[in-house]
Design an enzyme around this catalytic site. Structure first.
Site, PDB file in Angstrom:
ATOM      1  N   GLY A   1      24.444   6.431  17.059  1.00 58.87           N
ATOM      2  CA  GLY A   1      24.114   6.078  15.681  1.00 58.87           C
ATOM      3  C   GLY A   1      24.347   7.189  14.679  1.00 58.87           C
ATOM      4  N   GLU A   2      24.189   8.415  15.089  1.00 59.43           N
ATOM      5  CA  GLU A   2      24.284   9.514  14.123  1.00 59.43           C
ATOM      6  C   GLU A   2      25.555  10.356  14.273  1.00 59.43           C
ATOM      7  OE1 GLU A   2      20.519   9.934  13.055  1.00 59.43           O
ATOM      8  OE2 GLU A   2      19.969   8.604  14.671  1.00 59.43           O
TER       9      GLU A   2
ATOM     10  N   THR B   1      23.139  -1.825  14.838  1.00 63.26           N
ATOM     11  CA  THR B   1      23.759  -0.925  15.796  1.00 63.26           C
ATOM     12  C   THR B   1      24.327  -1.660  17.000  1.00 63.26           C
ATOM     13  OG1 THR B   1      21.522  -0.668  16.600  1.00 63.26           O
ATOM     14  CG2 THR B   1      22.349   1.066  15.197  1.00 63.26           C
TER      15      THR B   1
ATOM     16  N   GLN C   1      30.222   1.812  15.232  1.00 61.20           N
ATOM     17  CA  GLN C   1      29.195   2.780  14.862  1.00 61.20           C
ATOM     18  C   GLN C   1      29.829   4.068  14.369  1.00 61.20           C
ATOM     19  OE1 GLN C   1      26.137   2.321  14.222  1.00 61.20           O
ATOM     20  NE2 GLN C   1      24.992   2.847  16.025  1.00 61.20           N
TER      21      GLN C   1
ATOM     22  N   LYS D   1      24.520   7.960  25.701  1.00 59.83           N
ATOM     23  CA  LYS D   1      23.827   8.959  24.886  1.00 59.83           C
ATOM     24  C   LYS D   1      23.381   8.473  23.509  1.00 59.83           C
ATOM     25  CE  LYS D   1      25.543  13.348  26.713  1.00 59.83           C
ATOM     26  NZ  LYS D   1      26.406  14.510  26.398  1.00 59.83           N
ATOM     27  N   GLY D   2      23.863   7.326  23.046  1.00 59.08           N
ATOM     28  CA  GLY D   2      23.490   6.909  21.694  1.00 59.08           C
ATOM     29  C   GLY D   2      24.470   7.429  20.674  1.00 59.08           C
TER      30      GLY D   2
END
Lengths: 332, 744, 174
Positions: B710-711, B473, B644, B707-708
C-alpha cells in the site's frame, strides 16, 4: 444554498422584466458557475430565471462575413462547431483548454462571459473579500495570491477573470449583444468586463435585468496564424496562470493585422489594440517585434508575492504564443 | 500451498459491484425517517465562541435542531474517554461541541439537523457566531523558533528515533565531501474521493447500526461506545466499501461523533456527510523541515549522516510520525545522528497519510544522495550500491529479505538508465529539457495480530470473514485467493465478508500490514477447516487418504489429493457429504512469530526511475515515464498489486509537482480547500508507468511471505522526479511541490 | 428501489418536473435548490452516482443527461424537465455489465471504486462525442474525472479496449 424561487423564462422580454422589477434575481443557463457559487454561499439569489428555453442556441453566419454565437450555445458545441474550428481556431483551442468536457457540455457562451473570479478569498464566505462583501478588505494582497492579477489591480481587489474563452474572444474583437429593459445594445468584448477600481463587486457593464443574447465574431478569425497558449499547474483541468490568445495576419513576413490578449493577469482579458497598431502592425514577424510588444503590453505589471513569478511567466508566454502563431502550419 | 492463483492477474471479485453502482459506501444506506445533518465550521483559528445564534437557522422549513456547545447533551469530561486506537498518547483528543474553545480553523462548532439534506445545508449558513479571537500561529517558519519543540515523543506502535551510533559530528568534520541542506515538505491532504460520511441507523430497540467511512470498524465502535456510554452489543459498525482513505480514516473523524450524538438525542437515524472543503479541516500529512548533513569520502562512501527533522503538530495532541529514521536505515554508515521534534501550532492534529514519515523522510535522504552523487561525480546507482546496507543498522538486526540490488538492476535495465546524460541541461529538444533521475524507496512490513473466520458449507461454498476494511487495496480478492489456495476452491465458490464489527477483529487497515496480518489469519482459519475436511475425507470407506496428514495431501480443484500419488483423491463434495450437514466453521487468531522473527526486521524496497520533460520557458514539468521495481515479497494478486504501485506512483507525481495546502497565516486558514485549487494529478498528468516485481522469497516476514504494497509505491517517487528535474534543468528544488515558479 | 413518495415535497416553491431516469418516467415535485445528484442519490436512491466534491471539480457525479455527460452536482433538477437521465445503474447491473463496465473490471480500472461510476459514464459519453483518437486524447478527455487511487493508466487501457472493440465491430458490420 438558500431557498429561492425558480422561474422558467418563456421569452426574453418577460425574463428581463422579471429580473429588473425585483431585487436579487439571477439568470441561469448552464449553471456551472452560479450553482457552484450558491452552494458555497457566496451568492444568494432570491429567484432564478432559467433561460434555457429561449431560442439562443444557434451559430449563424452574419451578412458582413462574421458569425453570431447564440448566448446558450454550449462551450462544447461552440468549440467543435466546424465553422468555429475552421475559421476561428484559437477560440476552439481556448475553450478546449478550459474546464472539463462535462463542464463544457453544460457551460454556455453567455455564462462563460459572466464567470466570477477564482480568487480563493472570494470563494470563501468565512473570510473578508471586497468583491463578495464590499468594504470588508482584501486579504489576498498579502496572502494566497498565486493565481491573481498583476495588471489593472486596485487597492480593493487583485482578482483575475478565469475564462479561457473570453481571452480568445478578446483577441478576436468580439462584440457582445445585450438586451434589457432599456432595449438592445452592442458592447465590444474589450469593454464588457471592468477593472476592479473602487467597485470590485461589479464585474461587467451589464445593468440590472440585462441579458446577453449573443456574441458576434468579426470576419477576421486569424485562421492562418493563431495560437492559444495556456500555462497552468497541471496538464489539464486547471485555471490558467497565464494564457495568451494571439492572432496575426502576415504578408511577406510583415504583420498586417493582429489581435493579442492575455488571461490570468487581470480582472478582464488584457488587450491593447493601440499597442498592437503601434508595435505589431507593419513590423516584421520576428522575436524583436515580440520583445518590444510584450515589454509594452506588460508595462506597469506588479506582483503581490506569491504571484511574482507571473512577471517572468507572462512575457515568455506572450512570446511563445506570438511565435507559434507566426509559424503556424510550418514544421519548425 | 498451491500456486495456480497466487501471483497471477485476478480480476477483483468486488469489481462488478463497483462498476455497476451496487457497491454501497457509508452514505448509501437508508433508514425510515432519516434526518440529514450539516456541520458548521469555525472561521477563526484560535479563540472562543462569544455567542452563537441559531434562531434564523431554525426557521428554515424542515429544521429539526441545531446542536452547539450550549445545548449539547452531557458528554464525558475526561479526555481519555475520547482516545481511539490510533490517537497520540500525549495530549487530549478534540472533543467536538464540548465547550466554547476553538483550537483550529474549521473546527466543527455546530451541527444543523433537518428533514432533508438541502434544509440542513441552508440552516448551516444561517447560524451566526461571534468569536473572541486570540492570537494564533500557523507559520512553521516562525513557530519553529518560538514554539515549544518536543523531542522523542511516543505514540503507540511508532518508535522514536533509535540511539545515535558512532560520532556523526566528528566524522562530518573530518569528511572530504560535505553536504548540508534543508528540505521542506508542505501540508498535504489525503483527499479520498469519498467524502467523510456516517449514516447512523437508529434501530427500534434503541441500538445503533453505524455505516461509517473508516479503516477500522472496531476503532469506530470503541470510540462511540466509550463516549456515548453504549455497550458493544448496542453498536454495530459496518464499512463494506470505503471510497479511499489513505490513512485519513484510521482515527474516527468528527462526522462519526456528531452523527451519533444527533441520532442518540433525537432518537432518529441521521446521515452526516462532510463537504470537500470541510475535508481540509481533518487530519493531513504534516509540514516538515529536515536538515540533513552528509559527510563522505571523495568516492562517495558515507562517513556521517546527521538528520534533524521538525514536523508540525497541533497544540492539543502531540502527533508524531517517523521521518528521520529512514536516513539511518537506508545506507550503511557508522556515524549517524537522527533527531525528531514536533512543532506545535494552531492547527488540526495531523494524521497518517500514505507512507507517513517515509514519504517525506525518504524524499529528503534520496534527494541528498543525488546531491552527493553530483558532488562526487558518481553515478546515482553506483553511489547507492557503494553504500548498500546489508543489515538494519538502526536496530542492529538482519533483514528478513532485501532484494533492492535486484530492483536497481532490473529497473535500470527496463528504464535504459545507460542513456542518461549525467551532466544537467545536456538533453534537450527545442525549448524542452529532458532529464532522468532515480531514487530508492523503503517501507516497513510488520505483521499485526488479527483474527478471521472460515465457514465451509456442505455444498462446498466457503465464506471467509474478518473485520478489516477494503479501502481499495484489493483485500476482498486477496483474501479469496488465499482461501482458494488453501482449500482448493475456485473464486466463484468463495464469499468474503469484511468491514463489520460482528466479524472477527482485525487491526486498523493501514501500515501495509493487512495482507501480512489478515491474510495470515484467513489462511490459518482455512487450514483449520482443511484439517476437518481431511478428517472427513480420510474417514470415508476405502478412502485413499486414510491415515494421511495435512502435509501429505493437497487441496486442488475441489479435490483432496495424495501428494505422493495425485491420481488418488477424494472429491470435496464426497468429503463434505460425510459431514453432519452443517457448515464447518473455524476461527483463527494469528500474530507475529517471535521465534521466527527474532533478530530480523522486514521492509519492502523499491528503485524508482523517472524521465521528465521540462519546458525551459514555462517551468512546466511532464513526468513522461516512471519505472518502479519493487521488492515486496510474495505477490498475491499481480493485477491489484500492480494497481497499488501505479496508484502510489500517481501520488508521487502529485507530491512532487502539485500538492500543497496553502495557509493564509494572517487568518490561520487553509485557503485552497477544494479540488479546483488543491491540485492532485488528473489523467492527463499521468503518462507511461511500468511496474516490476522482483522475485523475493521471505519465509520470516510472515507465513505467507507477502509484504504489503500500500505504501511502497509512493515512497521515493517524488525524489526520483526531483532528481530527474535536476538532471534536466540543473535546478535543485528542496521545497515541495516543484511548481513551475521554482524552475523559471 | 424508487420511493416516489419521499420525493414529493410540500414546499410552495416546489416545481413539477418530469424526468426519465434509466428508462423509468417520474413526475416529481422538486424544490429548486435540489441538485440532480442529490435527487438521484437521496430521493431516488440511485447511489451509483457519487458525490466527491459537489462543485464540478471531480467528476464522480457524472451522468448522461439526454445522452451527454455532465456533472449532476451542478445541475438543478428542476431545470431538466423532460430530460432523460442515464446513471451507472442504467448502463448495466452487476450480473449484466455493459462493455465499458466489463472493461473496467478486466483492466482493474479502479481501486476504491468511488470515482468509478463517474469515470464509466464519462467514458461512455466521451466515445459518443467522437473526438478521441489517440491515447493522449483519452487522457485529456477524461481529465474531468479525478481518481485519487491513481488508476488512470488502467482506466485508459479499459477505454482503449472498448474503442478498439467498437472499431472492429463496426468494421465487421460493414
Amino acid at each position: 444554498m438558500n431557498n429561492f424561487q425558480y422561474v422558467r423564462a418563456a421569452d426574453l422580454s418577460g425574463a428581463a422584466q422579471f429580473a429588473s422589477s425585483r431585487d436579487g434575481v439571477s439568470f441561469i443557463a448552464g449553471g456551472t458557475n452560479l450553482v457552484d457559487l450558491m452552494k458555497y454561499s457566496v451568492v444568494h439569489p432570491t429567484a432564478l430565471v432559467d433561460l434555457n428555453r429561449l431560442s439562443l442556441h444557434e451559430i449563424t453566419d452574419r451578412p458582413e462575413g462574421g458569425v453570431r454565437i447564440g448566448a446558450l450555445v454550449t462551450n462544447s458545441n461552440l468549440a467543435y462547431h466546424p465553422v468555429i474550428s475552421a475559421r476561428y481556431p484559437m477560440l476552439s483551442r481556448a475553450i478546449l483548454a478550459g474546464a472539463s468536457p462535462q463542464l463544457r457540455n453544460k457551460a454556455t457562451t453567455g455564462g462563460n462571459l459572466l464567470q466570477r473570479t477564482r480568487c480563493v478569498y472570494f470563494y470563501d464566505p468565512a473570510v473578508p473579500c471586497n468583491k463578495r462583501e464590499p468594504g470588508t478588505g482584501c486579504p489576498a494582497k498579502e496572502g494566497a495570491n498565486r493565481i491573481l492579477a498583476i495588471l489593472g489591480t486596485s487597492v480593493q481587489c487583485i482578482a483575475t477573470h478565469p475564462s479561457d474563452m473570453c481571452v480568445a474572444m478578446a483577441a478576436l474583437s468580439a462584440i457582445v449583444q445585450v438586451t434589457g429593459p432599456s432595449g438592445d445594445r452592442s458592447v465590444p468584448l474589450a469593454d464588457f468586463h471592468r477593472l476592479p477600481g473602487e467597485h470590485p463587486e461589479i464585474d461587467t457593464v451589464l445593468s440590472k435585468g440585462e441579458i446577453i443574447t449573443a456574441v458576434d465574431l468579426p470576419a477576421t478569425g486569424f485562421a492562418g496564424n493563431s495560437a492559444y497558449v495556456k500555462v497552468r499547474d497541471r496538464q489539464s483541468y486547471a485555471f490558467a496562470l497565464i494564457s495568451v490568445a494571439a492572432g496575426l495576419e502576415i504578408v511577406d513576413g510583415f504583420i498586417t493585422h493582429a489581435g493579442v490578449a492575455l488571461g490570468g493577469v487581470a480582472h478582464k482579458p488584457w488587450r491593447s489594440a493601440e499597442l498592437e497598431q503601434r508595435l505589431l502592425v507593419g513590423k516584421p514577424a520576428n522575436r524583436n517585434t515580440w520583445h518590444d510588444f510584450q515589454t509594452a503590453l506588460l508595462d506597469g505589471a506588479q506582483g503581490f508575492g506569491e504571484n511574482d513569478f507571473k512577471l517572468k511567466l507572462a512575457p515568455v508566454t506572450l512570446v511563445r504564443a506570438l511565435e507559434q502563431a507566426a509559424h503556424e502550419g510550418e514544421t519548425i | 500451498m498451491n500456486t495456480h492463483l497466487i501471483g497471477t492477474d485476478v480480476n477483483r471479485i468486488d469489481g462488478p459491484a463497483k462498476v455497476s453502482g451496487a457497491a454501497k459506501y457509508a452514505g448509501e444506506f437508508f433508514a425510515p425517517d432519516m434526518l440529514y445533518a450539516y456541520v458548521v465550521s469555525a472561521s477563526v483559528t484560535h479563540g472562543e465562541i462569544k455567542s452563537i445564534n441559531i434562531d434564523k437557522a431554525m426557521k428554515v422549513p424542515g429544521a429539526v435542531k441545531v446542536f452547539t456547545h450550549k445545548n449539547r447533551p452531557h458528554l464525558p469530561w475526561f479526555d481519555r474517554t475520547y482516545l481511539d486506537e490510533d490517537a497520540p498518547i500525549d495530549g487530549s483528543p478534540l472533543r467536538p461541541l464540548y465547550d466554547a474553545r476553538v483550537h483550529h480553523n474549521g473546527q466543527p462548532i455546530a451541527l444543523a439537523v433537518a428533514e432533508t439534506f438541502e434544509a440542513a445545508r441552508y440552516m448551516a449558513t444561517l447560524v451566526s457566531i461571534e468569536y473572541k479571537a486570540l492570537t494564533h500561529q500557523t507559520d512553521m517558519a516562525i513557530a519553529i523558533h518560538e514554539a515549544e519543540k518536543v523531542k522523542k515523543t511516543n505514540r503507540a506502535g511508532i518508535e522514536a528515533p533509535p540511539k545515535l551510533r558512532g560520532n556523526s559530528a566528528e566524522a562530518y568534520a573530518a569528511a572530504a565531501i560535505k553536504l548540508d541542506k534543508e528540505y521542506h515538505s508542505p501540508t498535504e491532504f489525503h483527499n479520498p474521493m469519498e467524502l467523510f460520511t456516517t449514516t447512523v441507523v437508529y434501530n427500534s430497540d434503541e441500538t445503533l447500526t453505524i455505516y461509517d467511512k473508516t479503516q477500522s470498524v472496531s476503532n469506530s465502535q470503541l470510540y462511540v461506545t466509550n463516549i456515548f456510554g453504549y455497550s458493544k452489543d448496542e453498536v454495530r459498525v459496518e464499512s463494506p466499501f470505503v471510497g479511499g482513505a489513505f490513512g485519513s480514516a484510521l482515527r474516527p473523524q468528527h462526522q462519526l461523533f456528531l452523527a451519533t450524538l444527533a441520532a442518540k438525542v433525537l432518537k432518529r437515524s441521521v446521515r452526516l456527510t462532510l463537504t470537500r472543503d470541510q475535508m481540509f479541516t481533518l487530519c493531513h500529512r504534516p509540514e516538515t523541515l529536515q536538515e540533513i548533513r552528509l559527510g563522505a569520502d571523495t568516492d562517495g562512501t558515507l562517513q556521517a549522516i546527521h538528520t534533524e527533522t521538525f514536523q508540525v503538530t497541533s497544540r492539543y495532541e502531540n502527533y508524531f510520525e517517523v521521518i528521520a529514521n529512514w536516513s539511518g536505515l537506508s545506507y550503511r554508515c557508522d556515524n549517524v545522528t537522527m533527531e525528531e521534534s514536533t512543532v506545535a501550532m494552531d492547527t488540526v492534529t495531523p494524521g497518517d497519510m500514505r507512507a507517513p514519515g517515509a514519504a517525506q523522510g525518504v524524499w529528503a535522504i534520496e534527494t541528498a544522495m543525488d546531491e552527493l552523487a553530483v558532488a562526487t561525480g558518481r553515478d546515482p546507482i553506483e553511489l547507492r550500491l557503494q553504500n548498500y546496507a546489508d543489515k538494519d543498522q538502526n536496530h542492529d538486526k538482519k533483514y528478513s529479505s532485501k532484494e533492492l540490488k535486484e530492483c536497481y538492476r532490473q529497473g535500470a535495465e527496463l528504464f535504459d538508465w545507460t542513456r542518461r546524460k549525467s551532466k544537467p541541461r545536456s538533453n534537450r529538444r527545442g525549448s524542452t529539457l529532458i532529464g532522468h533521475g532515480m531514487a530508492g524507496g523503503v517501507w516497513e512490513s510488520p505483521q499485526m495480530p488479527a483474527a478471521a473466520k472460515a465457514s465451509l458449507s456442505p455444498d462446498g461454498t466457503l465464506t471467509v470473514a474478518s473485520g478489516t476494511s477494503d479501502i481499495g487495496t484489493g483485500t476482498y480478492t486477496a483474501m479469496a485467493i488465499l482461501a482458494g489456495e488453501t482449500l482448493g476452491l475456485p473464486l466463484d465458490r468463495i464469499i468474503v465478508k469484511l468491514g463489520d464489527t460482528e466479524l472477527p477483529v482485525a487491526p486498523l487497515e493501514g501500515g501495509s500490514w493487512t495482507i501480512s496480518s489478515v491474510g495470515t489469519a484467513v489462511t490459518e482459519a482455512c487450514k483449520a477447516v482443511s484439517k476437518k475436511v481431511l478428517k472427513l475425507a480420510a474417514g470415508l470407506d476405502n478412502s485413499p487418504l486414510k491415515g494421511a496428514s495435512l502435509k501429505e495431501v493437497e487441496f486442488s480443484e475441489e479435490r483432496i489429493l495424495l501428494r505422493s500419488d495425485r491420481s488418488r483423491f477424494v472429491s470435496l463434495q464426497a468429503a463434505l457429504a460425510a459431514g453432519d450437514g452443517k457448515p464447518i466453521v473455524e476461527k483463527a487468531k494469528s500474530g507475529p512469530s517471535l521465534l521466527k522473527q527474532h533478530g530480523y526486521k522486514s521492509f519492502t524496497h523499491s528503485a524508482v526511475f523517472a524521465e521528465v520533460e521540462v519546458d525551459e520557458d514555462f517551468g512546466t514539468v511532464s513526468v513522461c515515464r516512471i519505472v518502479s521495481a519493487i521488492a515486496g515479497g510474495r505477490i498475491i494478486n499481480h493485477e491489484a498489486a500492480r494497481s497499488q504501485i501505479i496508484g502510489g506512483i500517481v501520488w508521487g507525481i502529485g507530491m512532487a509537482l502539485q500538492e500543497e495546502a496553502v495557509t493564509d497565516h494572517q487568518l490561520g486558514r487553509i485557503m485552497n480547500h477544494n479540488f479546483a485549487e488543491y491540485h492532485t494529478p488528473v489523467n492527463a498528468d499521468v503518462h507511461d508507468i511500468e511496474v516490476i516485481f522482483v522475485p523475493e522469497v521471505d519465509d520470516i516476514v510472515n507465513p505467507i511471505g507477502a509484504k504489503g504494497l500500500g505504501e511502497i509505491g509512493l515512497v521515493g517517487v517524488a525524489a526520483a522526479i526531483g532528481n530527474a528535474i535536476y538532471n534536466a534543468t540543473g535546478v535543485r528544488v528542496r521545497k515541495l511541490p516543484i511548481t513551475l515558479d521554482k524552475l523559471i | 428501489m424508487i420511493n416516489e413518495a419521499a420525493v414529493e415535497r410540500h414546499s410552495a416553491l416546489a416545481v413539477e418536473t418530469r424526468l426519465t431516469v434509466n428508462g423509468h418516467a417520474h413526475t416529481l415535485y422538486i424544490e429548486p435548490w435540489t441538485s440532480l445528484l442529490d435527487l438521484l442519490r437521496e430521493n431516488l436512491r440511485l447511489t451509483g452516482s457519487k458525490k466527491g466534491c459537489d462543485h464540478g471539480q471531480c467528476g464522480a457525479c457524472t451522468v448522461l443527461l439526454d445522452g451527454v455527460r455532465v456533472n449532476s452536482c451542478l445541475c438543478l433538477a428542476v431545470m431538466h424537465d423532460g430530460a432523460e437521465v442515464t446513471t451507472i445503474e442504467g448502463l448495466g447491473g452487476e450480473t449484466h455489465l455493459s462493455p465499458m463496465q466489463q472493461a473496467f473490471v478486466d483492466h482493474d480500472g479502479y481501486q476504491c471504486g468511488y470515482c468509478t461510476p463517474g469515470q464509466i459514464c464519462s467514458a461512455v459519453g466521451m466515445l459518443r462525442e467522437g473526438h478521441v483518437k489517440t491515447e493522449a486524447d483519452i487522457r485529456e478527455q477524461l481529465s474531468g474525472n479525478l481518481c485519487r487511487c491513481g488508476a488512470y493508466p488502467n482506466i485508459v487501457a479499459a477505454v482503449k479496449h472498448v474503442m478498439t472493440a467498437a472499431a472492429a465491430g463496426e468494421g465487421g458490420a460493414q
